[in-house]
Scaffold this motif. Structure first.
Motif, PDB file in Angstrom:
ATOM      1  N   SER A   1       0.844  -1.199   0.000  1.00 49.44           N
ATOM      2  CA  SER A   1       0.000   0.000   0.000  1.00 49.44           C
ATOM      3  C   SER A   1       0.877   1.245   0.000  1.00 49.44           C
ATOM      4  O   SER A   1       1.671   1.460   0.916  1.00 49.44           O
ATOM      5  CB  SER A   1      -0.911  -0.008   1.227  1.00 49.44           C
ATOM      6  OG  SER A   1      -1.754   1.120   1.240  1.00 49.44           O
TER       7      SER A   1
ATOM      8  N   ASN B   1       0.514   8.587   0.579  1.00 46.22           N
ATOM      9  CA  ASN B   1      -0.402   9.559  -0.005  1.00 46.22           C
ATOM     10  C   ASN B   1       0.086  10.054  -1.366  1.00 46.22           C
ATOM     11  O   ASN B   1       1.249  10.421  -1.530  1.00 46.22           O
ATOM     12  CB  ASN B   1      -0.553  10.751   0.947  1.00 46.22           C
ATOM     13  CG  ASN B   1      -1.520  11.787   0.412  1.00 46.22           C
ATOM     14  OD1 ASN B   1      -2.621  11.446  -0.010  1.00 46.22           O
ATOM     15  ND2 ASN B   1      -1.119  13.038   0.425  1.00 46.22           N
TER      16      ASN B   1
ATOM     17  N   HIS C   1      -4.380   3.549  -5.027  1.00 44.51           N
ATOM     18  CA  HIS C   1      -5.504   3.979  -4.203  1.00 44.51           C
ATOM     19  C   HIS C   1      -6.123   5.272  -4.747  1.00 44.51           C
ATOM     20  O   HIS C   1      -5.525   5.968  -5.584  1.00 44.51           O
ATOM     21  CB  HIS C   1      -5.046   4.192  -2.756  1.00 44.51           C
ATOM     22  CG  HIS C   1      -4.554   2.944  -2.075  1.00 44.51           C
ATOM     23  ND1 HIS C   1      -5.337   1.818  -1.926  1.00 44.51           N
ATOM     24  CD2 HIS C   1      -3.359   2.643  -1.494  1.00 44.51           C
ATOM     25  CE1 HIS C   1      -4.647   0.879  -1.280  1.00 44.51           C
ATOM     26  NE2 HIS C   1      -3.450   1.358  -1.010  1.00 44.51           N
TER      27      HIS C   1
ATOM     28  N   TRP D   1      -9.789   6.591   3.431  1.00 44.45           N
ATOM     29  CA  TRP D   1      -9.079   5.642   4.294  1.00 44.45           C
ATOM     30  C   TRP D   1      -9.799   4.288   4.315  1.00 44.45           C
ATOM     31  O   TRP D   1      -9.143   3.238   4.329  1.00 44.45           O
ATOM     32  CB  TRP D   1      -8.915   6.197   5.702  1.00 44.45           C
ATOM     33  CG  TRP D   1     -10.173   6.281   6.525  1.00 44.45           C
ATOM     34  CD1 TRP D   1     -11.096   7.285   6.516  1.00 44.45           C
ATOM     35  CD2 TRP D   1     -10.625   5.332   7.497  1.00 44.45           C
ATOM     36  NE1 TRP D   1     -12.107   7.018   7.419  1.00 44.45           N
ATOM     37  CE2 TRP D   1     -11.834   5.822   8.035  1.00 44.45           C
ATOM     38  CE3 TRP D   1     -10.119   4.118   7.966  1.00 44.45           C
ATOM     39  CZ2 TRP D   1     -12.560   5.147   9.017  1.00 44.45           C
ATOM     40  CZ3 TRP D   1     -10.835   3.435   8.950  1.00 44.45           C
ATOM     41  CH2 TRP D   1     -12.039   3.951   9.462  1.00 44.45           C
TER      42      TRP D   1
ATOM     43  N   ARG E   1      -9.242   2.622   0.839  1.00 43.83           N
ATOM     44  CA  ARG E   1      -7.902   2.039   0.798  1.00 43.83           C
ATOM     45  C   ARG E   1      -7.905   0.625   1.390  1.00 43.83           C
ATOM     46  O   ARG E   1      -7.333  -0.309   0.820  1.00 43.83           O
ATOM     47  CB  ARG E   1      -6.920   2.913   1.600  1.00 43.83           C
ATOM     48  CG  ARG E   1      -6.331   4.088   0.841  1.00 43.83           C
ATOM     49  CD  ARG E   1      -5.489   4.948   1.780  1.00 43.83           C
ATOM     50  NE  ARG E   1      -4.427   5.624   1.047  1.00 43.83           N
ATOM     51  CZ  ARG E   1      -3.197   5.152   0.888  1.00 43.83           C
ATOM     52  NH1 ARG E   1      -2.874   3.994   1.417  1.00 43.83           N
ATOM     53  NH2 ARG E   1      -2.291   5.825   0.209  1.00 43.83           N
TER      54      ARG E   1
ATOM     55  N   ASP F   1      -9.582  -1.690  -0.845  1.00 44.35           N
ATOM     56  CA  ASP F   1      -8.704  -2.039  -1.965  1.00 44.35           C
ATOM     57  C   ASP F   1      -7.852  -3.261  -1.632  1.00 44.35           C
ATOM     58  O   ASP F   1      -7.702  -4.182  -2.455  1.00 44.35           O
ATOM     59  CB  ASP F   1      -7.784  -0.866  -2.314  1.00 44.35           C
ATOM     60  CG  ASP F   1      -8.506   0.312  -2.940  1.00 44.35           C
ATOM     61  OD1 ASP F   1      -9.675   0.170  -3.340  1.00 44.35           O
ATOM     62  OD2 ASP F   1      -7.875   1.389  -3.024  1.00 44.35           O
TER      63      ASP F   1
ATOM     64  N   GLY G   1      -0.055   4.415   3.653  1.00 42.47           N
ATOM     65  CA  GLY G   1      -0.146   3.012   3.280  1.00 42.47           C
ATOM     66  C   GLY G   1       0.167   2.074   4.430  1.00 42.47           C
ATOM     67  O   GLY G   1      -0.367   0.962   4.502  1.00 42.47           O
TER      68      GLY G   1
ATOM     69  N   THR H   1      -2.924   1.836   6.391  1.00 42.93           N
ATOM     70  CA  THR H   1      -3.840   0.972   5.651  1.00 42.93           C
ATOM     71  C   THR H   1      -3.478  -0.496   5.860  1.00 42.93           C
ATOM     72  O   THR H   1      -4.339  -1.329   6.157  1.00 42.93           O
ATOM     73  CB  THR H   1      -3.802   1.316   4.158  1.00 42.93           C
ATOM     74  OG1 THR H   1      -4.038   2.719   3.982  1.00 42.93           O
ATOM     75  CG2 THR H   1      -4.851   0.540   3.392  1.00 42.93           C
TER      76      THR H   1
END
Length: 303
Positions: A46, A49, A75, A94, A97, A100, A135, A138
């Motif tokens: 992940s 930003n 993302h 968020w 993500r 995902d 990430g 996440t």
């Protein structure tokens, strides 16, 4: 599992579309893997930003050369999607993500089939999640971290049964010292690490001063100190938020560019995961020995 030589050839396939109902933009992933080898473990990565499946090549290529299949989703917060702070979708990114990563994990077989038949070369029992910055938060949710609401009540459990290990690079600390900006725009940055039971390596920079917290670099070690065992912590003394440039060479936000530091991050994660997956402990043992006898540029703690 066969050879894990860093000079072995790798291949990447992109983009692969992953079914993600209700998502406003198609979920696309990139898959990178060694050209040879069977029973390959998996890293689902992940990004931080604004990045995408095209970032973090310095990490991903080393992991693939070390014998991992790496799957990278893009993302919604990626620059290429143009969703800024004021976009009404931003408040729920968020959650998207996390969704995902679930979509990737649930659809892994088909993803790997589309990536040149990798579905016949994968070890489905050895899957890890790794992330950097946002990430990492996440990925932490997949490992069992739950977000606290304004009253301190833990939210939904987003963990995934297919994942048995992970690594968190420059991950958000606890939310009690968020700056006013972060408290307003990023209220989900209130992780509760007490429920993160999955084995994980936390990587923190000794000079990572976040603009989102009033605390110092130790904020990025909360995931290690506040979670249950087993966990390990790699602290890189001179590392800033990109730890030498993990997102890519010459990246604009990299203020501490150091290819050797990036290689350390990549190799520490692959060594840790090979040990956690019981595929060999030699690299992780050697890394711990080097930390113990080194000059203090980096250190490892475990519990």
């Amino acid at each position: 599992m066969s050879s894990r030589h860093l000079d072995q050839r790798i291949v990447s396939v992109k983009p692969i579309t992953v079914p993600a109902p209700g998502r406003s933009v198609d979920l696309l992933v990139k898959v990178t893997a060694p050209l040879s080898g069977q029973n390959l473990p998996v890293i689902v990565f992940s990004h931080g930003n604004a990045w995408s499946l095209d970032g973090y090549e310095p990490l991903v290529d080393r992991w693939a050369a070390a014998g991992f299949i790496v799957v990278q989703p893009t993302h919604l917060d990626s620059r290429r999607n143009g969703i800024g702070w004021d976009d009404p979708r931003f408040a729920t990114i968020w959650r998207v993500r996390i969704a995902d990563l679930h979509a990737v994990l649930d659809g892994l077989g088909d993803i790997l089939l589309q990536a040149g038949g990798l579905d016949t070369r994968v070890d489905r029992e050895r899957i890890a999640v790794v992330g950097h910055s946002w990430g990492a938060q996440t990925a932490g949710a997949i490992l069992g971290v739950r977000v606290l609401d304004a009253d301190g009540v833990p939210g939904e459990d987003f963990s995934h049964a297919a994942v048995s290990a992970g690594a968190l690079i420059a991950v958000t600390g606890t939310g009690d010292t968020l700056t006013p900006f972060a408290a307003e725009h990023l209220p989900f940055m209130r992780p509760n690490y007490s429920t993160m039971a999955t084995p994980a390596l936390v990587i923190a920079g000794g000079k990572d001063q976040s603009q989102l917290s009033t605390r110092g670099p130790e904020w990025f070690t909360d995931a290690y100190h506040l979670s249950p065992s087993p966990k390990s912590l790699l602290t890189i003394a001179e590392g800033e938020h990109t730890l030498g440039g993990v997102a890519g060479e010459m990246a604009a936000e990299t203020t501490d560019e150091d290819p050797a530091r990036v290689a350390l991050v990549a190799d520490a994660i692959s060594a840790y995961l090979l040990d956690a997956f019981k595929l060999g402990d030699a690299a992780w043992t050697a890394l711990n020995d080097a930390a113990a006898t080194g000059d203090g540029a980096w250190s490892i703690s475990s519990k």
